[in-house]
Write an enzyme that holds these catalytic residues in place. Sequence first.
Site, PDB file in Angstrom:
ATOM      1  N   TRP A 104     -36.543  22.096 -37.470  1.00 21.30           N
ATOM      2  CA  TRP A 104     -36.471  23.793 -37.167  1.00 21.30           C
ATOM      3  C   TRP A 104     -37.402  24.357 -36.654  1.00 21.30           C
ATOM      4  O   TRP A 104     -38.306  24.932 -35.779  1.00 21.30           O
ATOM      5  CB  TRP A 104     -35.030  24.099 -36.306  1.00 21.30           C
ATOM      6  CG  TRP A 104     -33.739  23.076 -36.150  1.00 21.30           C
ATOM      7  CD1 TRP A 104     -33.032  22.108 -36.856  1.00 21.30           C
ATOM      8  CD2 TRP A 104     -33.749  22.527 -34.935  1.00 21.30           C
ATOM      9  NE1 TRP A 104     -31.758  21.964 -36.331  1.00 21.30           N
ATOM     10  CE2 TRP A 104     -32.557  21.539 -34.715  1.00 21.30           C
ATOM     11  CE3 TRP A 104     -33.891  23.007 -33.768  1.00 21.30           C
ATOM     12  CZ2 TRP A 104     -31.523  20.972 -33.781  1.00 21.30           C
ATOM     13  CZ3 TRP A 104     -33.770  21.935 -32.956  1.00 21.30           C
ATOM     14  CH2 TRP A 104     -32.499  21.170 -33.294  1.00 21.30           C
ATOM     15  N   ASP A 174     -34.330  32.096 -37.203  1.00 22.55           N
ATOM     16  CA  ASP A 174     -33.854  31.053 -36.905  1.00 22.55           C
ATOM     17  C   ASP A 174     -32.735  31.241 -37.832  1.00 22.55           C
ATOM     18  O   ASP A 174     -32.543  30.012 -38.912  1.00 22.55           O
ATOM     19  CB  ASP A 174     -34.336  30.143 -35.906  1.00 22.55           C
ATOM     20  CG  ASP A 174     -32.987  28.814 -36.002  1.00 22.55           C
ATOM     21  OD1 ASP A 174     -31.875  29.300 -35.883  1.00 22.55           O
ATOM     22  OD2 ASP A 174     -33.774  28.047 -34.875  1.00 22.55           O
ATOM     23  N   LYS A 198     -23.074  25.757 -34.575  1.00 23.61           N
ATOM     24  CA  LYS A 198     -22.886  25.362 -35.799  1.00 23.61           C
ATOM     25  C   LYS A 198     -21.584  26.003 -37.041  1.00 23.61           C
ATOM     26  O   LYS A 198     -21.176  25.345 -37.183  1.00 23.61           O
ATOM     27  CB  LYS A 198     -24.072  25.639 -36.341  1.00 23.61           C
ATOM     28  CG  LYS A 198     -25.362  24.459 -36.636  1.00 23.61           C
ATOM     29  CD  LYS A 198     -25.574  24.112 -35.143  1.00 23.61           C
ATOM     30  CE  LYS A 198     -26.560  23.181 -35.267  1.00 23.61           C
ATOM     31  NZ  LYS A 198     -27.661  23.109 -34.692  1.00 23.61           N
TER      32      LYS A 198
HETATM   33  C1  LIG Z   1     -28.731  22.882 -33.629  1.00 26.03           C
HETATM   34  C2  LIG Z   1     -30.407  24.518 -33.994  1.00 26.03           C
HETATM   35  C3  LIG Z   1     -30.924  24.249 -33.434  1.00 26.03           C
HETATM   36  C4  LIG Z   1     -31.024  23.791 -31.660  1.00 26.03           C
HETATM   37  O1  LIG Z   1     -29.665  24.760 -31.305  1.00 26.03           O
HETATM   38  P1  LIG Z   1     -30.002  24.775 -29.551  1.00 26.03           P
HETATM   39  O2  LIG Z   1     -28.287  25.814 -29.764  1.00 26.03           O
HETATM   40  O3  LIG Z   1     -29.050  22.891 -29.777  1.00 26.03           O
HETATM   41  O4  LIG Z   1     -30.098  25.058 -28.855  1.00 26.03           O
HETATM   42  C5  LIG Z   1     -32.823  25.412 -33.054  1.00 26.03           C
HETATM   43  N1  LIG Z   1     -32.422  25.700 -35.159  1.00 26.03           N
HETATM   44  C6  LIG Z   1     -31.350  25.822 -35.889  1.00 26.03           C
HETATM   45  C7  LIG Z   1     -32.346  25.875 -37.154  1.00 26.03           C
HETATM   46  C8  LIG Z   1     -30.090  24.617 -35.508  1.00 26.03           C
HETATM   47  O5  LIG Z   1     -29.405  24.295 -36.762  1.00 26.03           O
END
Ligand SMILES: *Cc1c(COP(=O)(O)O)cnc(C)c1O
Length: 362
Positions: A104, A174, A198
């Site tokens: 990521w 993030d 998530k």
């Molecule tokens: C799932 C995830 C993403 C991507 O998320 P989207 O909402 O599908 O764009 C980005 N960063 C992390 C750490 C993730 O777990």
Amino acid sequence: MVRSRVYNFSAGPSALPEAVLAQAAAELMDWRGSGMSVMEISHRSAAFLQVAQQAEADLRELLAVPANYRVLFLQGGASLQFAAVPLNLANADSTVAYVNTGLWSEKAIAEARRYARVSVVADAQASGYRHVPAQAQWQIPSDARYLHYTSNETIGGVEFPFIPSVGDLPLVTDMSSHILSRPLEVSRFGLIYAGAQKNAGPAGITLVLVREDLLGRARAQTPLVMNYQHQAAEGSMLNTPATYSWYLSGLVFQWLKAQGGLAAIAKVNDHKARLLYDYLDAQAFYRNEVARADRSAMNVVFTVPDVRLEPVFVSEAAEAGLMHLKGHKRVGGLRASLYNAMPLAGVQALIVFMRDFATRHG
Ligand SMILES: *Cc1c(COP(=O)(O)O)cnc(C)c1O
């Protein structure tokens, strides 16, 4: 647990609390006596504004968000934030600093490179993304506009055990896969973003917490829907927001408060993670290669001695009502995601299954 429900270890979209699903189901046809679903009403209506404001108030309470932060409920997922961050906080010729701890991080870096000069200040790729590089080794350029890191790497199962100390430099993170899993010192950050699907709700909503002094720095060509200052001014309703996802996230926040808030859920999360890692460490069939201090409490990755056993594991687990244990396609292996909605009993059932599987295939 309702008998037809399974234990869902999906990394995302992932399990939602049953109480939340039950409430959403009960309210689907006739929301609060309106004769309509909440997803059928105007986002500008007083009724929906109340839903939106309550969700924000509950999120602020859960995370103890300081008053000088704005909370946004946006669309486009964490992936759109990969572009929104450099567009809002840097110019094309600015230097922006990134820590690379997994797949990521890689995606955030690749996107940021389209919009600014990226300096990767620490990189765990050579070690197969199995640890968080110690901060003493990071080389942050003095002209960097911000430092970005991925505090929980969902695919590699690596979680930062510390919040980087960067002085006045805005810290951007993030937090998609572990926001709301434990209390958080929001004041350490300039900007936090997280896709909801998530640990915070269904897909369609992206949470952004941004310190007010970082508003108003966006470069001129930034799309308005991506511009934090404009979205903050419009209450995240510059255009139609994802109303149903917003409502459902709000129900998740209320469920979290009913569990006793983030300190209480953190205890449960620590217990779940400890059970599974203790089991992994006490036997030789399964392996987890992540440095112990950096292991994720949310995403537990492991391998079996022979890759040919992976699909067998996944299908036998599914027969036992333990779903979505396949690792991410880029790294293979197996992965159990233990987000807030996963009860302790689910982890206990997984360990019983793993023990039995190892006996039969070891
Ligand atoms: C799932 C995830 C993403 C991507 O998320 P989207 O909402 O599908 O764009 C980005 N960063 C992390 C750490 C993730 O777990």
